[in-house]
Scaffold this active site. Sequence first.
Site, PDB file in Angstrom:
ATOM      1  N   HIS A 259       0.818  -1.214   0.000  1.00 10.08           N
ATOM      2  CA  HIS A 259       0.000   0.000   0.000  1.00 10.08           C
ATOM      3  C   HIS A 259       0.857   1.272   0.000  1.00 10.08           C
ATOM      4  O   HIS A 259       0.621   2.168   0.818  1.00 10.08           O
ATOM      5  CB  HIS A 259      -0.921   0.024   1.227  1.00 10.08           C
ATOM      6  CG  HIS A 259      -1.860  -1.129   1.317  1.00 10.08           C
ATOM      7  ND1 HIS A 259      -2.325  -1.636   2.512  1.00 10.08           N
ATOM      8  CD2 HIS A 259      -2.420  -1.894   0.352  1.00 10.08           C
ATOM      9  CE1 HIS A 259      -3.138  -2.649   2.281  1.00 10.08           C
ATOM     10  NE2 HIS A 259      -3.205  -2.839   0.982  1.00 10.08           N
TER      11      HIS A 259
HETATM   12  C1  LIG Z   1      -0.620  -7.397  -4.833  1.00 14.75           C
HETATM   13  C2  LIG Z   1      -1.452  -6.237  -4.347  1.00 14.75           C
HETATM   14  C3  LIG Z   1      -2.559  -6.482  -3.555  1.00 14.75           C
HETATM   15  C4  LIG Z   1      -3.361  -5.414  -3.121  1.00 14.75           C
HETATM   16  N1  LIG Z   1      -4.517  -5.682  -2.476  1.00 14.75           N
HETATM   17  C5  LIG Z   1      -5.335  -4.664  -2.120  1.00 14.75           C
HETATM   18  C6  LIG Z   1      -6.614  -4.926  -1.554  1.00 14.75           C
HETATM   19  O1  LIG Z   1      -7.039  -6.061  -1.410  1.00 14.75           O
HETATM   20  N2  LIG Z   1      -7.381  -3.862  -1.191  1.00 14.75           N
HETATM   21  C7  LIG Z   1      -6.948  -2.581  -1.337  1.00 14.75           C
HETATM   22  O2  LIG Z   1      -7.657  -1.647  -0.952  1.00 14.75           O
HETATM   23  N3  LIG Z   1      -5.732  -2.289  -1.882  1.00 14.75           N
HETATM   24  C8  LIG Z   1      -4.946  -3.314  -2.309  1.00 14.75           C
HETATM   25  N4  LIG Z   1      -3.748  -3.038  -2.902  1.00 14.75           N
HETATM   26  C9  LIG Z   1      -3.355  -1.615  -3.070  1.00 14.75           C
HETATM   27  C10 LIG Z   1      -4.146  -0.925  -4.180  1.00 14.75           C
HETATM   28  O3  LIG Z   1      -4.347  -1.816  -5.245  1.00 14.75           O
HETATM   29  C11 LIG Z   1      -3.410   0.329  -4.652  1.00 14.75           C
HETATM   30  O4  LIG Z   1      -3.241   1.206  -3.565  1.00 14.75           O
HETATM   31  C12 LIG Z   1      -4.142   1.086  -5.752  1.00 14.75           C
HETATM   32  O5  LIG Z   1      -4.472   0.232  -6.811  1.00 14.75           O
HETATM   33  C13 LIG Z   1      -3.260   2.226  -6.253  1.00 14.75           C
HETATM   34  O6  LIG Z   1      -3.902   2.874  -7.309  1.00 14.75           O
HETATM   35  P1  LIG Z   1      -3.105   3.850  -8.279  1.00 14.75           P
HETATM   36  O7  LIG Z   1      -4.072   4.359  -9.259  1.00 14.75           O
HETATM   37  O8  LIG Z   1      -2.320   4.791  -7.473  1.00 14.75           O
HETATM   38  O9  LIG Z   1      -2.007   2.913  -9.006  1.00 14.75           O
HETATM   39  P2  LIG Z   1      -2.189   1.607  -9.871  1.00 14.75           P
HETATM   40  O10 LIG Z   1      -3.542   1.015  -9.702  1.00 14.75           O
HETATM   41  O11 LIG Z   1      -1.019   0.724  -9.569  1.00 14.75           O
HETATM   42  O12 LIG Z   1      -2.110   2.124 -11.381  1.00 14.75           O
HETATM   43  C14 LIG Z   1      -0.956   2.627 -11.994  1.00 14.75           C
HETATM   44  C15 LIG Z   1      -1.006   2.264 -13.485  1.00 14.75           C
HETATM   45  O13 LIG Z   1      -0.027   3.018 -14.183  1.00 14.75           O
HETATM   46  C16 LIG Z   1       0.648   2.182 -15.099  1.00 14.75           C
HETATM   47  N5  LIG Z   1       1.976   2.769 -15.337  1.00 14.75           N
HETATM   48  C17 LIG Z   1       2.994   2.864 -14.464  1.00 14.75           C
HETATM   49  N6  LIG Z   1       4.041   3.482 -15.036  1.00 14.75           N
HETATM   50  C18 LIG Z   1       3.679   3.806 -16.286  1.00 14.75           C
HETATM   51  C19 LIG Z   1       4.336   4.472 -17.339  1.00 14.75           C
HETATM   52  N7  LIG Z   1       5.574   4.977 -17.211  1.00 14.75           N
HETATM   53  N8  LIG Z   1       3.684   4.595 -18.530  1.00 14.75           N
HETATM   54  C20 LIG Z   1       2.413   4.126 -18.673  1.00 14.75           C
HETATM   55  N9  LIG Z   1       1.746   3.494 -17.686  1.00 14.75           N
HETATM   56  C21 LIG Z   1       2.367   3.348 -16.488  1.00 14.75           C
HETATM   57  C22 LIG Z   1       0.673   0.840 -14.383  1.00 14.75           C
HETATM   58  O14 LIG Z   1       0.933  -0.221 -15.283  1.00 14.75           O
HETATM   59  C23 LIG Z   1      -0.691   0.797 -13.741  1.00 14.75           C
HETATM   60  O15 LIG Z   1      -1.657   0.248 -14.596  1.00 14.75           O
HETATM   61  C24 LIG Z   1      -2.971  -4.079  -3.410  1.00 14.75           C
HETATM   62  C25 LIG Z   1      -1.839  -3.843  -4.196  1.00 14.75           C
HETATM   63  C26 LIG Z   1      -1.099  -4.903  -4.688  1.00 14.75           C
HETATM   64  C27 LIG Z   1       0.085  -4.629  -5.575  1.00 14.75           C
END
Ligand SMILES: Cc1cc2nc3c(=O)[nH]c(=O)nc-3n(C[C@H](O)[C@H](O)[C@H](O)COP(=O)(O)OP(=O)(O)OC[C@H]3O[C@@H](n4cnc5c(N)ncnc54)[C@H](O)[C@@H]3O)c2cc1C
Length: 512
Positions: free
Chosen positions: A449
Amino acid sequence: MTSNYTDIIVGCGSAGAALTLRLSGDPTRRLLVIEAGPDLVGRQVPDTIRYGREMSFADHDWDFRAEAVDGRRVRFPRGKLTGGSSAVGATIGLRGMPRDYDEWAALGNEGWAWADVLPYFRKLERDLDFSDEWHGSDGPVPIRRFADEELSPLQSSFTAACIDRGFPDVKDHNNPTATGVGSIPSTRLDAQHRFTTAIGYLAPARQRANVTVVADSFARRLILEHGRTVGVEMERAGGTETVRADRVIVAAGSVATPLLLMRSGIGPRAELARLGIDVVVDLPGVGANLIDHPRTGAFMVADASVWDRSMPFLQTILRTTSTGSTELNDMQYYMINYFDLRYFPELQMLSGAPVIGGVMVCGQRPKSRGRLTLTSADPAERPLIDLNFLSDERDLSTLREGVRLAWDLLNSDQLAPHMQRPLIVHDAMIENDEILDVYLRSSVDSAYHPVGTARMGPADDQNAVVDSRGAVYGVDGLYVCDASIMPNIPSANTNLTSIMIGEKMSDHFLGM
Ligand SMILES: Cc1cc2nc3c(=O)[nH]c(=O)nc-3n(C[C@H](O)[C@H](O)[C@H](O)COP(=O)(O)OP(=O)(O)OC[C@H]3O[C@@H](n4cnc5c(N)ncnc54)[C@H](O)[C@@H]3O)c2cc1C
């Protein structure tokens, strides 16, 4: 590729997909969504993503490593596909506590108090069990809880052991006054299938003529001209392309967002200069303030008769408050039905078992802060991710208490009969702070997280990277919208809060 876009969104994960759906509701906008991973639909989606029984570590992961404590390296998964980390997660759909968001507002972020964000938590969800002032009924994210008869014997025993020790029986963990043990609110399409933001948000957005999604396309750097962000340079189909827009919104997550900013010359001056990157804006907070929930527990090899791999690996949770804390629910305890150590060979060696169970402990309000550092200007090089867990003594004492409670529950009348043998922990260790600390230092891991690496804050906060509308300080036309902007970590798993950020910021962009 044409360049007549109003907005480029980099990253289509939890926040990015929400942003894509809501912003594209304005037909005057032309959106380009750049996602480094694949955009899988229908039969292309592998079972590891489709089914929510376990987390997905192998398919569609960025393959990062982080240092947990004293240089010990751990896997640090992040989803790499449309849906981002929501597509690989444990499907836990919890919100933080009201005071978490009130703290964000108190730090100078107007519009982010609990009363401001609650409408967005309601807007994003379709709660299938509760309909009241706290819940939404027609949002894209289905929230369901396991019924008593769906719980595995280990989960029912865990719940009974917690109630036996005086913890309240909780029906709805997303009611802000709830504390105690009960079924996990879960982001699932049905009992088996994982909900991802690619399903709930991107799928309807993709139907719109004003949305272009380019998957398998990696944003290398931002293009800045005369103090304004005018586009993105990306790797695509073996070549490099440049795309331009009026505005660039980075939603690449807490690891990739600060890396992209730093590669583009936005970050700590000395660090960028050392790597030969021209500094455009000196922002010391980029990559700093890395916060994650530390996770450990008391583990066991269970009696084979209770290991049912068709069940989800988690079903119930105890949310409670550590001794002396003024922060309600600063601790989480999960009963693990089973945890496959296939991707954790060191743990397999230590435990002498391929699959383990146990009571997992996660500190929810850690005081330790880590840092994310770029090691090279070359985007192919891995960053240094230093979680710096347990560097604050308060985190150590909280987890000490946590492992003691986990051990007590594991040895309860309800759970002990299911245990074949405990792993590593024993009574003498539990009684001795010094030995317990050695265990904590060698077992603590990430709950996956990470937040805070491009934190939101007022202009006079030296470590703030964006303002309360997500605008990056010192440069025009550039915004961040993902988990990296959280000024402090909420007392809950971070997926729903990340989606809420996408929902809320969309309204800012739409001028609402
Ligand atoms: C294994 C795992 C289990 C989890 N389980 C839970 C859970 O059960 N419940 C919960 O609440 N939270 C959970 N989390 C945490 C939660 O999923 C994250 O906090 C949340 O998804 C973050 O959202 P975000 O939009 O910040 O990033 P993300 O959802 O990670 O999205 C970022 C996106 O940007 C893309 N990206 C990155 N760099 C680039 C680039 N240079 N060019 C183009 N695209 C790029 C990535 O491929 C990705 O698709 C979990 C996380 C993981 C990894």
